[in-house]
Design an enzyme around this catalytic site. Structure first.
Site, PDB file in Angstrom:
ATOM      1  N   THR A   1     -41.434  25.676  -6.779  1.00  0.00           N
ATOM      2  CA  THR A   1     -41.648  24.283  -6.376  1.00  0.00           C
ATOM      3  C   THR A   1     -41.907  23.560  -7.696  1.00  0.00           C
ATOM      4  O   THR A   1     -42.504  24.145  -8.615  1.00  0.00           O
ATOM      5  CB  THR A   1     -42.850  24.105  -5.416  1.00  0.00           C
ATOM      6  OG1 THR A   1     -44.030  24.544  -6.089  1.00  0.00           O
ATOM      7  CG2 THR A   1     -42.678  24.920  -4.140  1.00  0.00           C
ATOM      8  N   HIS A   2     -41.459  22.336  -7.803  1.00  0.00           N
ATOM      9  CA  HIS A   2     -41.563  21.573  -9.064  1.00  0.00           C
ATOM     10  C   HIS A   2     -40.906  22.320 -10.226  1.00  0.00           C
ATOM     11  O   HIS A   2     -41.284  22.146 -11.381  1.00  0.00           O
ATOM     12  CB  HIS A   2     -43.026  21.273  -9.432  1.00  0.00           C
ATOM     13  CG  HIS A   2     -43.841  20.754  -8.295  1.00  0.00           C
ATOM     14  ND1 HIS A   2     -43.962  19.416  -8.011  1.00  0.00           N
ATOM     15  CD2 HIS A   2     -44.554  21.397  -7.340  1.00  0.00           C
ATOM     16  CE1 HIS A   2     -44.736  19.263  -6.937  1.00  0.00           C
ATOM     17  NE2 HIS A   2     -45.100  20.450  -6.512  1.00  0.00           N
TER      18      HIS A   2
ATOM     19  N   SER B   1     -15.744  27.599 -25.092  1.00  0.00           N
ATOM     20  CA  SER B   1     -15.888  26.415 -25.927  1.00  0.00           C
ATOM     21  C   SER B   1     -14.807  26.453 -27.003  1.00  0.00           C
ATOM     22  O   SER B   1     -14.467  27.522 -27.507  1.00  0.00           O
ATOM     23  CB  SER B   1     -17.270  26.417 -26.579  1.00  0.00           C
ATOM     24  OG  SER B   1     -17.247  25.684 -27.780  1.00  0.00           O
TER      25      SER B   1
ATOM     26  N   SER C   1       0.823  -1.213   0.000  1.00  0.00           N
ATOM     27  CA  SER C   1       0.000   0.000   0.000  1.00  0.00           C
ATOM     28  C   SER C   1       0.858   1.264   0.000  1.00  0.00           C
ATOM     29  O   SER C   1       0.332   2.362   0.094  1.00  0.00           O
ATOM     30  CB  SER C   1      -0.917   0.004   1.228  1.00  0.00           C
ATOM     31  OG  SER C   1      -0.162  -0.234   2.404  1.00  0.00           O
TER      32      SER C   1
ATOM     33  N   ASN D   1     -19.067  28.761 -20.362  1.00  0.00           N
ATOM     34  CA  ASN D   1     -19.638  27.577 -19.704  1.00  0.00           C
ATOM     35  C   ASN D   1     -19.377  27.561 -18.191  1.00  0.00           C
ATOM     36  O   ASN D   1     -18.275  27.873 -17.760  1.00  0.00           O
ATOM     37  CB  ASN D   1     -19.019  26.306 -20.304  1.00  0.00           C
ATOM     38  CG  ASN D   1     -19.362  26.152 -21.779  1.00  0.00           C
ATOM     39  OD1 ASN D   1     -20.434  26.566 -22.222  1.00  0.00           O
ATOM     40  ND2 ASN D   1     -18.443  25.581 -22.539  1.00  0.00           N
TER      41      ASN D   1
ATOM     42  N   LYS E   1      -8.165   3.385   2.432  1.00  0.00           N
ATOM     43  CA  LYS E   1      -7.340   4.578   2.257  1.00  0.00           C
ATOM     44  C   LYS E   1      -7.608   5.380   0.994  1.00  0.00           C
ATOM     45  O   LYS E   1      -7.815   6.595   1.063  1.00  0.00           O
ATOM     46  CB  LYS E   1      -5.855   4.204   2.321  1.00  0.00           C
ATOM     47  CG  LYS E   1      -5.526   3.760   3.698  1.00  0.00           C
ATOM     48  CD  LYS E   1      -4.136   3.342   3.938  1.00  0.00           C
ATOM     49  CE  LYS E   1      -4.107   2.720   5.306  1.00  0.00           C
ATOM     50  NZ  LYS E   1      -5.022   1.554   5.459  1.00  0.00           N
TER      51      LYS E   1
ATOM     52  N   GLU F   1     -20.445  22.761 -12.870  1.00  0.00           N
ATOM     53  CA  GLU F   1     -20.790  21.429 -13.398  1.00  0.00           C
ATOM     54  C   GLU F   1     -19.886  20.346 -12.819  1.00  0.00           C
ATOM     55  O   GLU F   1     -20.335  19.255 -12.477  1.00  0.00           O
ATOM     56  CB  GLU F   1     -20.674  21.425 -14.923  1.00  0.00           C
ATOM     57  CG  GLU F   1     -21.725  22.263 -15.614  1.00  0.00           C
ATOM     58  CD  GLU F   1     -21.391  22.416 -17.096  1.00  0.00           C
ATOM     59  OE1 GLU F   1     -21.841  21.580 -17.884  1.00  0.00           O
ATOM     60  OE2 GLU F   1     -20.673  23.376 -17.446  1.00  0.00           O
TER      61      GLU F   1
ATOM     62  N   LYS G   1     -19.625  31.097 -26.395  1.00  0.00           N
ATOM     63  CA  LYS G   1     -20.032  30.410 -25.162  1.00  0.00           C
ATOM     64  C   LYS G   1     -19.203  30.738 -23.939  1.00  0.00           C
ATOM     65  O   LYS G   1     -18.020  31.019 -23.998  1.00  0.00           O
ATOM     66  CB  LYS G   1     -20.022  28.896 -25.390  1.00  0.00           C
ATOM     67  CG  LYS G   1     -21.142  28.480 -26.315  1.00  0.00           C
ATOM     68  CD  LYS G   1     -21.460  27.031 -26.173  1.00  0.00           C
ATOM     69  CE  LYS G   1     -22.122  26.756 -24.850  1.00  0.00           C
ATOM     70  NZ  LYS G   1     -22.113  25.318 -24.588  1.00  0.00           N
TER      71      LYS G   1
ATOM     72  N   ASN H   1      -1.708  -3.188  13.297  1.00  0.00           N
ATOM     73  CA  ASN H   1      -3.163  -3.053  13.290  1.00  0.00           C
ATOM     74  C   ASN H   1      -3.648  -1.875  14.133  1.00  0.00           C
ATOM     75  O   ASN H   1      -4.535  -1.125  13.726  1.00  0.00           O
ATOM     76  CB  ASN H   1      -3.820  -4.354  13.754  1.00  0.00           C
ATOM     77  CG  ASN H   1      -3.490  -5.506  12.822  1.00  0.00           C
ATOM     78  OD1 ASN H   1      -2.932  -5.282  11.738  1.00  0.00           O
ATOM     79  ND2 ASN H   1      -3.797  -6.726  13.222  1.00  0.00           N
TER      80      ASN H   1
HETATM   81  N1  ARG Z   1      -1.161  -1.566   5.249  1.00  0.00           N
HETATM   82  C1  ARG Z   1      -2.054  -2.114   6.207  1.00  0.00           C
HETATM   83  C2  ARG Z   1      -3.399  -1.386   6.111  1.00  0.00           C
HETATM   84  O1  ARG Z   1      -3.422  -0.377   5.527  1.00  0.00           O
HETATM   85  C3  ARG Z   1      -1.544  -1.913   7.601  1.00  0.00           C
HETATM   86  C4  ARG Z   1      -1.948  -2.935   8.579  1.00  0.00           C
HETATM   87  C5  ARG Z   1      -1.445  -4.259   8.159  1.00  0.00           C
HETATM   88  N2  ARG Z   1      -1.576  -5.245   9.173  1.00  0.00           N
HETATM   89  C6  ARG Z   1      -1.336  -6.523   8.897  1.00  0.00           C
HETATM   90  N3  ARG Z   1      -1.433  -7.327   9.858  1.00  0.00           N
HETATM   91  N4  ARG Z   1      -1.111  -6.914   7.664  1.00  0.00           N
HETATM   92  O2  ARG Z   1      -4.405  -1.853   6.598  1.00  0.00           O
END
Ligand code: ARG
Length: 463
Positions: A154-155, A276, A22, A284, A324, A289, A282, A109
């Site tokens: 309304t509407h 545009s 990650s 825009n 994440k 948007e 134009k 963890n």
């Molecule tokens: N990269 C992991 C996450 O974002 C961190 C925790 C990983 N823990 C493990 N026991 N593999 O969740």
């Protein structure tokens, strides 16, 4: 060799390294990760779990690692999977094997849960400030245009005239709820999971409260299993962000409509519009948007987080790493949108004449004719039927209520007198709605006053 390599006889498949790691995205957590580690090591020292000398070396090393990461001088590697293990490896490279003591009494963890809470806490505070700038811009437009009358719908049918300021203030109170929801969410975000270990707690005599205080948390998570599996605070952020997106999108939809030739109620500033490539005439409303469009990804991130969590047994599961990218994306999306928004609102010009024309070339004072008749003794139903007839005949004759003469009015009801002409003027119609929350100028001024006090008081809370 990997930090956890001891139990393995073969290296990880390269594709698995790439797939499971990650670091590509969680390097964003570096500053929170190091901040959490600094608090953790201070606690290890205070509780005599490691020596003061070791702790001091680790503290200094962590600071160096962070400055190297921030300067782009640290080599972050996929083999080290995530930000937590990269930081630990860099620390060991920096200060030697003593760096290996940092992870005492901690697991990735509880560490990742902590990092995410620190990230979300900062993101929430940032969004609150930005939302307030949008509220201020809307209040500014309300004040500048306090006498401007527009059709209320309304509407999407013209219904009754309202003050443009009243319309702006509707959004101010909408965003106020968003601010309050974000503020409220901090109660749940601001708890420290550290000390929960992998899932069951830790055998070391840690002081969780100390770590919580070091990191400005309001307290600790009460159950270690819950602490490492809880991503409710991410869901709440994504949900609050989705609702902010909904509100912004509704306003943007109005800005897009209002800036069309069909409405021509407002003109967005050149600096917030685009041209545009083909049609030279134009202008825009691209920004509005795009804000409307980006709401889709905010909802998407919420749904994907909810779906990721729904089938997970306690406690930590690798699926949770999926929290994440969506979280970062929603945060950045909202930040980007809100940074632009106040400026777009502040610089928008209101076409007072166009709005007024839309009010006068219409039947949006029909309710007031009905109310007038009720005040002269008719039941509301009787009066509704009479006014329906008046409007129908006017539409056929292509005239508006105020084009009728007194004699013509009296053909519908003998109780109508000269004062009807005053009663049906847009200004009278608006100012008649003087009950709290209504569109009368006095009521809208009271709303502005209240909103300004709300904004000031929540700013004061922060100090
Ligand atoms: N990269 C992991 C996450 O974002 C961190 C925790 C990983 N823990 C493990 N026991 N593999 O969740």
């Amino acid at each position: 060799m990997k930090l956890w390599g001891g139990r393995f006889t073969k290296p990880t498949n390269e594709l698995v390294d790439e797939y499971a790691s990650s670091i590509r995205f969680d390097q964003k957590l570096a500053k929170y990760d190091v901040k959490g580690s600094l608090a953790h090591v201070a606690m290890l020292k205070k509780c005599d779990i490691i020596s003061a000398d070791d702790a001091d070396q680790i503290t200094a090393g962590l600071k160096k690692v962070l400055s190297k990461i921030e300067a782009g001088e640290a080599e972050l590697s996929e083999t080290d999977e995530d930000i937590h293990m990269n930081v630990e490896r860099l620390l060991i490279e920096e200060i030697g094997q003593v760096g290996g003591k940092l992870h005492t009494g901690r697991s990735r963890n509880d560490q990742v849960a902590l990092d995410m809470r620190l990230y979300v806490r900062e993101a929430v505070s940032e969004l609150i400030v930005l939302l307030k700038s949008v509220q201020q811009a809307l209040i500014g437009q309300a004040k500048t245009n306090i006498d401007v009358i527009m059709p209320g719908y309304t509407h999407l049918q013209r219904a009754q005239p309202v003050l443009f300021a009243h319309h702006m203030m509707a959004y101010v109170f909408m965003f106020q709820r968003d601010v309050e929801r974000l503020e409220d969410s901090l109660k749940r975000v601001n708890k420290s999971p550290l000390g929960s270990g992998a899932l069951a707690g830790t055998t070391f005599p840690v002081d969780r409260e100390f770590v919580a205080q070091e990191l400005d948390f309001d307290g600790i998570c009460d159950n270690s299993l819950d602490a490492v599996s809880d991503r409710d605070f991410v869901v709440e952020f994504l949900s609050n962000g989705s609702l902010i997106g909904t509100h912004l999108s509704r306003l943007c939809e109005e800005l897009v409509q209002w800036s069309s030739a069909e409405f021509h109620f407002i003109e967005l500033d050149d600096s917030y519009t685009t041209g545009s490539s083909m049609m030279p005439q134009k202008k825009n409303p691209d920004v509005a948007e795009l804000v409307r469009g980006k709401t889709g990804r905010l909802y998407g991130n919420l749904i994907s987080m909810l779906t990721t969590l729904k089938g997970l047994p306690l406690a930590y599961n690798k699926d949770m790493q999926e929290d994440k990218e969506g979280m970062f994306d929603s945060h950045e999306t909202l930040k980007g949108v809100l940074q632009l928004f106040a400026g777009m609102i502040e610089s928008m010009e209101v076409d007072k004449e166009s709005m007024y024309k839309a009010v006068t070339n219409d039947y949006s004072n029909a309710t007031d004719l009905a109310d007038y008749l009720v005040n002269k003794g008719l039941t509301f139903r009787e009066s509704h039927a009479v006014v329906g007839q008046v409007v129908l005949n006017c539409i056929q004759a292509d005239v508006y209520l105020l084009d009728l003469s007194l004699e013509e009015f009296q053909q519908y009801s003998a109780v109508i007198e000269e004062d009807i002409f005053e009663a049906l003027q847009p200004e009278t119609v608006v100012n008649a709605r003087a009950a709290a929350g209504g569109t009368a100028k006095q009521s809208v001024l009271a709303q502005i006053d209240k909103a300004e006090k709300l904004l000031e008081s929540s700013d004061a809370d922060k100090v």
